[in-house]
Design a protein around this motif. Sequence first.
Motif, mmCIF file in Angstrom:
data_model
loop_
_atom_site.group_PDB
_atom_site.id
_atom_site.type_symbol
_atom_site.label_atom_id
_atom_site.label_comp_id
_atom_site.label_asym_id
_atom_site.label_seq_id
_atom_site.Cartn_x
_atom_site.Cartn_y
_atom_site.Cartn_z
ATOM 1 N N MET A 1 0.819 -1.188 0.000
ATOM 2 C CA MET A 1 0.000 0.000 0.000
ATOM 3 C C MET A 1 0.870 1.261 0.000
ATOM 4 O O MET A 1 0.532 2.242 -0.644
ATOM 5 C CB MET A 1 -0.898 -0.049 1.229
ATOM 6 N N LEU A 2 1.975 1.209 0.703
ATOM 7 C CA LEU A 2 2.871 2.361 0.753
ATOM 8 C C LEU A 2 3.465 2.654 -0.623
ATOM 9 O O LEU A 2 3.586 3.820 -1.019
ATOM 10 C CB LEU A 2 3.981 2.102 1.778
ATOM 11 N N GLY A 3 3.810 1.607 -1.361
ATOM 12 C CA GLY A 3 4.330 1.790 -2.710
ATOM 13 C C GLY A 3 3.309 2.409 -3.645
ATOM 14 O O GLY A 3 3.655 3.212 -4.516
ATOM 15 N N PHE A 4 2.039 2.062 -3.467
ATOM 16 C CA PHE A 4 0.980 2.633 -4.289
ATOM 17 C C PHE A 4 0.860 4.134 -4.045
ATOM 18 O O PHE A 4 0.708 4.923 -4.980
ATOM 19 C CB PHE A 4 -0.341 1.920 -3.997
ATOM 20 N N PHE A 5 0.959 4.552 -2.787
ATOM 21 C CA PHE A 5 0.912 5.984 -2.476
ATOM 22 C C PHE A 5 2.150 6.701 -2.993
ATOM 23 O O PHE A 5 2.058 7.832 -3.468
ATOM 24 C CB PHE A 5 0.751 6.206 -0.975
ATOM 25 N N PHE A 6 3.317 6.066 -2.906
ATOM 26 C CA PHE A 6 4.533 6.647 -3.461
ATOM 27 C C PHE A 6 4.411 6.834 -4.967
ATOM 28 O O PHE A 6 4.906 7.816 -5.514
ATOM 29 C CB PHE A 6 5.750 5.785 -3.153
ATOM 30 N N SER A 7 3.770 5.900 -5.641
ATOM 31 C CA SER A 7 3.630 6.030 -7.094
ATOM 32 C C SER A 7 2.740 7.217 -7.452
ATOM 33 O O SER A 7 2.987 7.887 -8.455
ATOM 34 C CB SER A 7 3.067 4.753 -7.698
ATOM 35 N N ASN A 8 1.723 7.488 -6.643
ATOM 36 C CA ASN A 8 0.899 8.673 -6.896
ATOM 37 C C ASN A 8 1.710 9.947 -6.715
ATOM 38 O O ASN A 8 1.564 10.895 -7.488
ATOM 39 C CB ASN A 8 -0.314 8.690 -5.965
ATOM 40 N N ILE A 9 2.575 9.965 -5.721
ATOM 41 C CA ILE A 9 3.441 11.122 -5.511
ATOM 42 C C ILE A 9 4.422 11.269 -6.672
ATOM 43 O O ILE A 9 4.624 12.365 -7.194
ATOM 44 C CB ILE A 9 4.192 10.989 -4.168
ATOM 45 N N LEU A 10 5.007 10.149 -7.076
ATOM 46 C CA LEU A 10 6.005 10.190 -8.146
ATOM 47 C C LEU A 10 5.407 10.557 -9.500
ATOM 48 O O LEU A 10 6.103 11.094 -10.360
ATOM 49 C CB LEU A 10 6.712 8.838 -8.260
ATOM 50 N N SER A 11 4.140 10.263 -9.699
ATOM 51 C CA SER A 11 3.543 10.559 -11.006
ATOM 52 C C SER A 11 2.876 11.927 -11.068
ATOM 53 O O SER A 11 2.680 12.451 -12.159
ATOM 54 C CB SER A 11 2.532 9.480 -11.378
ATOM 55 N N THR A 12 2.546 12.526 -9.933
ATOM 56 C CA THR A 12 1.848 13.813 -9.991
ATOM 57 C C THR A 12 2.741 15.015 -9.730
ATOM 58 O O THR A 12 2.619 16.023 -10.413
ATOM 59 C CB THR A 12 0.684 13.849 -8.980
ATOM 60 N N ILE A 13 3.644 14.937 -8.780
ATOM 61 C CA ILE A 13 4.447 16.117 -8.436
ATOM 62 C C ILE A 13 5.394 16.530 -9.564
ATOM 63 O O ILE A 13 5.412 17.692 -9.952
ATOM 64 C CB ILE A 13 5.192 15.898 -7.104
ATOM 65 N N PRO A 14 6.199 15.629 -10.153
ATOM 66 C CA PRO A 14 7.077 16.095 -11.248
ATOM 67 C C PRO A 14 6.307 16.481 -12.509
ATOM 68 O O PRO A 14 6.814 17.238 -13.326
ATOM 69 C CB PRO A 14 7.974 14.896 -11.538
ATOM 70 N N ALA A 15 5.112 15.998 -12.681
ATOM 71 C CA ALA A 15 4.347 16.277 -13.902
ATOM 72 C C ALA A 15 3.632 17.625 -13.854
ATOM 73 O O ALA A 15 2.979 17.997 -14.816
ATOM 74 C CB ALA A 15 3.341 15.162 -14.139
ATOM 75 N N GLN A 16 3.751 18.360 -12.760
ATOM 76 C CA GLN A 16 3.078 19.649 -12.665
ATOM 77 C C GLN A 16 3.615 20.640 -13.702
ATOM 78 O O GLN A 16 2.865 21.428 -14.242
ATOM 79 C CB GLN A 16 3.245 20.232 -11.257
ATOM 80 N N THR A 17 4.904 20.599 -13.940
ATOM 81 C CA THR A 17 5.472 21.521 -14.918
ATOM 82 C C THR A 17 5.440 20.955 -16.328
ATOM 83 O O THR A 17 5.484 21.700 -17.290
ATOM 84 C CB THR A 17 6.921 21.867 -14.550
ATOM 85 N N GLY A 18 5.401 19.640 -16.459
ATOM 86 C CA GLY A 18 5.308 19.012 -17.767
ATOM 87 C C GLY A 18 6.631 18.679 -18.416
ATOM 88 O O GLY A 18 6.669 17.944 -19.384
ATOM 89 N N ASP A 19 7.714 19.221 -17.904
ATOM 90 C CA ASP A 19 9.001 18.953 -18.532
ATOM 91 C C ASP A 19 9.859 17.967 -17.752
ATOM 92 O O ASP A 19 10.973 17.670 -18.157
ATOM 93 C CB ASP A 19 9.775 20.250 -18.746
ATOM 94 N N TRP A 20 9.368 17.447 -16.654
ATOM 95 C CA TRP A 20 10.121 16.496 -15.837
ATOM 96 C C TRP A 20 9.683 15.069 -16.054
ATOM 97 O O TRP A 20 10.126 14.172 -15.336
ATOM 98 C CB TRP A 20 9.985 16.844 -14.355
ATOM 99 N N GLY A 21 8.814 14.808 -17.009
ATOM 100 C CA GLY A 21 8.294 13.466 -17.223
ATOM 101 C C GLY A 21 9.354 12.447 -17.586
ATOM 102 O O GLY A 21 9.414 11.350 -17.029
#
Length: 74
Positions: free
Chosen positions: A1-21
């Motif tokens: 479950m912790l890994g699932f929450f980490f994946s949400n963090i990893l996929s949303t925070i860097p994608a805010q600017t669009g150039d860190w994908g």
Amino acid sequence: MLGFFFSNILSTIPAQTGDWGIMSAAIIITTNEILSKIIYKKNIIKPYNLIKIINNIKIGIIYGLFVDAFKLGS
């Protein structure tokens, strides 16, 4: 479950600017491969509980990223 929450963090925070994908994907893949190499290496003595926890978190991150990809694809 912790890994699932980490994946949400990893996929949303860097994608805010669009150039860190690409950079975030490269970091996630590299970390995943390094952890797999350490976990599945033969002939070394490892603390089993710590390795099992790290492996479960890694699997949760991969699963969460697949779920996010399916959400974006639909």
